[in-house]
Design an enzyme around this catalytic site. Structure first.
Site, mmCIF file in Angstrom:
data_model
loop_
_atom_site.group_PDB
_atom_site.id
_atom_site.type_symbol
_atom_site.label_atom_id
_atom_site.label_comp_id
_atom_site.label_asym_id
_atom_site.label_seq_id
_atom_site.Cartn_x
_atom_site.Cartn_y
_atom_site.Cartn_z
ATOM 1 N N SER A 1 53.230 37.309 25.698
ATOM 2 C CA SER A 1 52.639 37.946 26.871
ATOM 3 C C SER A 1 51.498 37.147 27.508
ATOM 4 O O SER A 1 51.675 36.010 27.919
ATOM 5 C CB SER A 1 52.183 39.354 26.477
ATOM 6 O OG SER A 1 51.923 40.140 27.610
ATOM 7 N N ASP B 1 62.573 45.483 27.630
ATOM 8 C CA ASP B 1 61.526 44.920 28.486
ATOM 9 C C ASP B 1 62.178 44.333 29.726
ATOM 10 O O ASP B 1 62.558 43.162 29.754
ATOM 11 C CB ASP B 1 60.740 43.856 27.729
ATOM 12 C CG ASP B 1 59.605 43.255 28.552
ATOM 13 O OD1 ASP B 1 59.352 43.763 29.670
ATOM 14 O OD2 ASP B 1 58.975 42.289 28.087
ATOM 15 N N HIS C 1 58.243 45.619 25.278
ATOM 16 C CA HIS C 1 57.534 44.363 25.580
ATOM 17 C C HIS C 1 56.959 43.715 24.322
ATOM 18 O O HIS C 1 57.187 42.524 24.070
ATOM 19 C CB HIS C 1 56.433 44.620 26.604
ATOM 20 C CG HIS C 1 55.680 43.394 26.999
ATOM 21 N ND1 HIS C 1 56.293 42.277 27.538
ATOM 22 C CD2 HIS C 1 54.357 43.085 26.918
ATOM 23 C CE1 HIS C 1 55.396 41.339 27.787
ATOM 24 N NE2 HIS C 1 54.206 41.806 27.414
#
Length: 268
Positions: A162, A213, A240
């Site tokens: 991320s 995701d 995610h």
């Protein structure tokens, strides 16, 4: 003929207990079927086939213009049974820190499979103070270079979920020769580079994302597929932060990738 008062009370209490149990049973079952992070941590550790007693987590700080706190897994005891292969550096997402990798068991699992493993708190997160010097790509690249030098890490496998893509992707683009392998987990910033730029990177890459995701996961998959030496691990039923939803599958995918790096299957 009416029932005695005591017997009537017993019947009413029994009825109330039955209703309460009926209402609570679905919640009890759900709680049993959805393990906490601590339970998932223990399951993952068992999957790693190691004893927690043989692994300790050392913490430390890298000094400099942008200080950084880190955690590193170390073998306890003196039997020397763990033979080091190569090194892993774990970054983290915006809602997490290096502690996430300790809690998940990742630090210990990777060590017991022979990999020196270090997890870092990026500037402004966890125990690392914020720094104005990492507000630009150049500043973040310099941070990564100093971090590797201070920890005496050469050519690591870089695991980057991320938000940490703001650090790993510029570093990859400028210094791919310093990275043995790249494991992006739905990182931010993949749209910042062209297909031509991606095609020039020869670093073996494992693209990891959760199938649920549909934002950064699918976006990063599309963009990072331009890397010529890549494979994909799509974690079914994961969102995610897929490594939290499916830690067993995540660790297995990473370990398979690391195993391939030790063979001639991947060639830069």
């Amino acid at each position: 003929m009416s029932l005695p008062r005591s017997r009537l009370l017993v019947l009413v209490l029994g009825l109330l207990i039955s209703i309460i149990l009926y209402l609570l049973l679905p919640a009890i079952r759900q709680g049993l079927n959805e393990p906490s992070l601590e339970v998932r941590k223990m399951e993952t550790i068992d999957n790693g086939k190691h004893s927690e007693a043989n692994v300790t987590i050392r913490t430390g700080k890298v000094t400099g213009d942008s200080p950084a706190f880190y955690r590193e897994a170390l073998q306890s005891g003196k039997d020397g049974s763990i033979k080091k292969r190569f090194e892993l550096v774990l970054l983290h997402g915006q809602s997490f820190t290096s502690k996430t990798w300790e809690d998940l068991g990742t630090l210990a699992i990777m060590l017991t499979h022979g990999y020196r493993t270090v997890a870092v708190d990026l500037p402004g997160y966890g125990e690392s103070p914020d720094s104005e010097l990492v507000k630009t790509d150049k500043g973040r690249i310099d941070f990564m270079l100093h971090l590797m030098d201070a920890l005496k890490i050469k050519n690591p496998v870089l695991i980057s979920p991320s938000m940490s893509g703001r650090y790993s992707l510029p570093y990859l683009m400028q210094h791919s020769e310093k990275i043995k392998g790249f494991v992006p987990i739905a990182p931010t910033g993949t749209k910042s580079y062209t297909t031509d730029q991606y095609s020039k990177i020869k670093t073996p890459t494992l693209i990891v994302y959760g199938e649920l995701d549909t934002n950064l996961g699918t976006q990063s998959l599309t963009n990072l597929s331009g890397l010529p030496h890549h494979s994909v691990a799509a974690l079914a039923g994961a969102k995610h932060a897929c490594y939290l939803d499916k830690p067993k599958e995540f660790h297995e995918a990473v370990l398979v990738f690391l195993g391939k790096l030790q063979t001639t299957e991947y060639e830069k």
